[in-house]
Enzyme design. Structure first.
Site, PDB file in Angstrom:
ATOM      1  N   GLY A 156       8.976 -46.065  44.156  1.00 22.79           N
ATOM      2  CA  GLY A 156       7.970 -46.768  44.237  1.00 22.79           C
ATOM      3  C   GLY A 156       7.727 -47.451  42.969  1.00 22.79           C
ATOM      4  N   ASN A 157       8.295 -47.026  41.782  1.00 21.82           N
ATOM      5  CA  ASN A 157       8.312 -47.408  40.320  1.00 21.82           C
ATOM      6  C   ASN A 157       9.475 -48.522  40.301  1.00 21.82           C
ATOM      7  OD1 ASN A 157       8.804 -48.030  37.590  1.00 21.82           O
ATOM      8  ND2 ASN A 157       7.279 -46.453  37.248  1.00 21.82           N
ATOM      9  N   CYS A 184      -0.517 -47.106  30.445  1.00 21.34           N
ATOM     10  CA  CYS A 184       0.221 -46.136  30.968  1.00 21.34           C
ATOM     11  C   CYS A 184       0.205 -44.791  29.709  1.00 21.34           C
ATOM     12  CB  CYS A 184       1.607 -46.225  31.463  1.00 21.34           C
ATOM     13  SG  CYS A 184       1.796 -46.915  32.896  1.00 21.34           S
ATOM     14  N   HIS A 217       8.643 -34.152  39.848  1.00 18.63           N
ATOM     15  CA  HIS A 217       8.586 -34.065  38.542  1.00 18.63           C
ATOM     16  C   HIS A 217       7.377 -34.300  37.694  1.00 18.63           C
ATOM     17  CE1 HIS A 217       8.803 -38.302  38.904  1.00 18.63           C
ATOM     18  NE2 HIS A 217       8.518 -38.701  37.830  1.00 18.63           N
ATOM     19  N   ALA A 233      16.248 -41.270  34.860  1.00 19.59           N
ATOM     20  CA  ALA A 233      16.927 -40.650  36.248  1.00 19.59           C
ATOM     21  C   ALA A 233      16.337 -41.229  37.332  1.00 19.59           C
ATOM     22  CB  ALA A 233      16.472 -39.051  36.219  1.00 19.59           C
ATOM     23  N   GLY A 234      15.673 -42.294  37.423  1.00 16.85           N
ATOM     24  CA  GLY A 234      15.182 -42.992  38.546  1.00 16.85           C
ATOM     25  C   GLY A 234      14.479 -42.243  39.384  1.00 16.85           C
ATOM     26  N   GLU A 247      -3.817 -39.025  41.110  1.00 24.02           N
ATOM     27  CA  GLU A 247      -3.024 -39.526  40.155  1.00 24.02           C
ATOM     28  C   GLU A 247      -3.677 -40.050  38.441  1.00 24.02           C
ATOM     29  OE1 GLU A 247       0.798 -40.429  40.455  1.00 24.02           O
ATOM     30  OE2 GLU A 247       0.468 -38.996  42.004  1.00 24.02           O
ATOM     31  N   HIS A 251       0.218 -47.595  41.043  1.00 26.98           N
ATOM     32  CA  HIS A 251      -0.949 -47.290  40.604  1.00 26.98           C
ATOM     33  C   HIS A 251      -1.736 -48.571  40.335  1.00 26.98           C
ATOM     34  CE1 HIS A 251       1.055 -43.464  38.565  1.00 26.98           C
ATOM     35  NE2 HIS A 251       0.417 -43.158  39.749  1.00 26.98           N
TER      36      HIS A 251
END
Length: 449
Positions: A24-25, A367, A137, A19-20, A174, A249
């Site tokens: 920033g990613n 990740c 989210h 869903a985007g 984070e 990150h």
């Protein structure tokens, strides 16, 4: 007493979709609205976990979260049956339905920050769940993450799972994606490197395009909670320019293991000062820098070279586990060839794995895992059902095949059958892993009983 690093990988959830949601990613934004394959994503993640066990490493599993998050949607005022709530949100706020259905908890490098018992003032393993407040989210994850971690690390004499930091922009946290523990060996006392994107209270340079998600104040608070020695704790600022290039990150631009730090030349705002401070605190440090001329920032972000797992094998060799996208890049391949050919470099071997479904949403091998250094007694005190072996791997693969769809689009998130299927699957999974009730629907059912 033997000590090892345990990788706790997140199982990809059955609502894995594109869903985007993560501004920033770069990969997340580029693949927005594509159709995903949750079954393939989960099986790819499980194959990575199994590969670590084949390498002789200790591997554990963290479950996905309940999605869609109906409790959230009801808190926001929607009423009626589950099907009615889903239909109303899909009609009135489809972006919110996508966010409340996110499977991003699969990236457990963001689940928490961890300090082993060798490094803490009270001699316990400390874990602080991340509040992840920068992205809505992900901010939904902290409560369930805390319950899951407390169900696994259940012995208060050996573990302390803190509450997440206050959900305020001053304390944007984070998790381990911005924390690296370096040490002569896993069993030795460590140096804790916290990388922050901005200081909420002290000013300083900031990125201009994308948000800096980790604050200095959050990192300092976690270090205090964990009782870390200030002499073995270092707070350094990420280069704002790399954040604007898509390095949301630190683990997208650097990875460490024992005394080795594999890092891009542009990772830190003060490169020379950071490396000097690290060497002063850890004289055995081996800094393996990759120059921007060898691998430009854009290529590092595209391939997730630095979001690889740097592992110490049982025979003492260091092994790099990379996404398959790295093998397709001549620049990355040449840089890695040069590193492995250098006899002064401890990284001895490398291999590539297919994590295409996760990579398309902006998450590589690193990740997907939370690193926890444990001694034998601490491992024995964890919930035993979460450690992966061949039998559990087979059961989890069968569980995925039974419960996961092989294609999913945003429009499918309003299907009440998907919610019902997911709840049945997660209820079965918590029994399989021996975790008890950790999900809101399970807790509500218990209260009702």
């Amino acid at each position: 007493m033997s000590v090892c690093e345990v990788n706790f990988d997140g199982l990809v959830g059955p609502t894995h979709h594109y869903a985007g949601l993560s501004w920033g990613n770069v990969a997340s934004a580029a693949n927005a609205a594509s159709r995903s394959n949750p079954r393939a994503a989960a099986l790819q993640g499980l194959a990575k976990m199994r590969r670590l066990t084949q390498l002789g490493l200790v591997q554990a599993v963290l479950p996905p979260q309940e999605r869609p998050d109906l409790a959230l949607l009801r808190r926001l005022g929607w009423r009626g049956s589950d099907a009615q709530v889903l239909a109303a949100v899909a009609r009135e706020a489809p972006r919110l339905l996508a966010a409340s259905s996110s499977a991003a908890a699969m990236w457990t490098a963001n689940a928490a920050t961890v300090a082993p018992s060798t490094d803490t003032a009270d001699g316990r393993v400390h874990l602080t769940p991340a509040n992840l407040i920068d992205r809505f989210h992900r901010a939904l994850e902290a409560a369930t993450t805390t319950r899951v971690l407390r169900a696994i690390f259940r012995d208060p004499a050996r573990f302390l799972v803190h509450d997440a930091l206050p959900a305020h922009p001053w304390f944007g946290d984070e998790g381990a994606a911005n924390h690296t523990r370096l040490a002569p060996a896993h069993a030795a006392a460590g140096l804790h490197l916290f990388v922050y994107g901005r200081s909420a209270l002290g000013g300083g340079p900031a990125p201009q395009r994308y948000p800096a998600r980790q604050t200095l104040e959050a990192s300092q608070a976690v270090a205090r909670l964990h009782g870390l020695d200030p002499a073995q704790t270092l707070f350094v600022q990420q280069n704002p320019a790399v954040i604007d290039a898509g390095v949301f990150h630190h683990d997208v631009i650097g990875v460490g293991n024992e005394p080795v730090l594999l890092v891009h030349e542009d990772a830190f705002l003060d490169r020379a000062g950071t490396l000097a401070a690290l060497r002063a605190r850890l004289p055995s440090l081996v800094a393996v820098e990759i120059a921007r001329d060898a691998v430009p920032l854009a290529e590092a972000v595209r391939t997730y070279l630095f979001n690889s797992q740097l592992l110490t094998l049982p025979d003492g060799r260091m092994h790099l586990l990379l996404p398959s996208e790295c093998a397709e890049s001549p620049q990355v391949s040449a840089a890695l060839d040069a590193i492995l050919a250098d006899p002064a470099n401890p990284i001895a071997t490398r291999e590539h794995l297919d994590l295409h479904e996760s990579m398309r949403n902006g998450g590589g091998p690193a990740c997907l895992r939370l690193r926890v250094v444990l001694n034998e007694a601490e491992r024995a005190a964890c919930a035993p059902g979460i450690f992966l072996d061949d039998a559990l791997y087979a059961r989890l693969c069968a569980w995925v095949q039974q419960h996961y769809r092989d294609r999913l689009h945003e429009a499918d998130l309003a299907d009440p059958a998907l919610l019902d299927d997911n709840r049945r699957a997660l209820d079965e999974l918590t029994r399989l892993l021996g975790l008890g009730a950790v999900y809101p629907f399970q807790l509500d059912a218990g209260a009702g009983a």
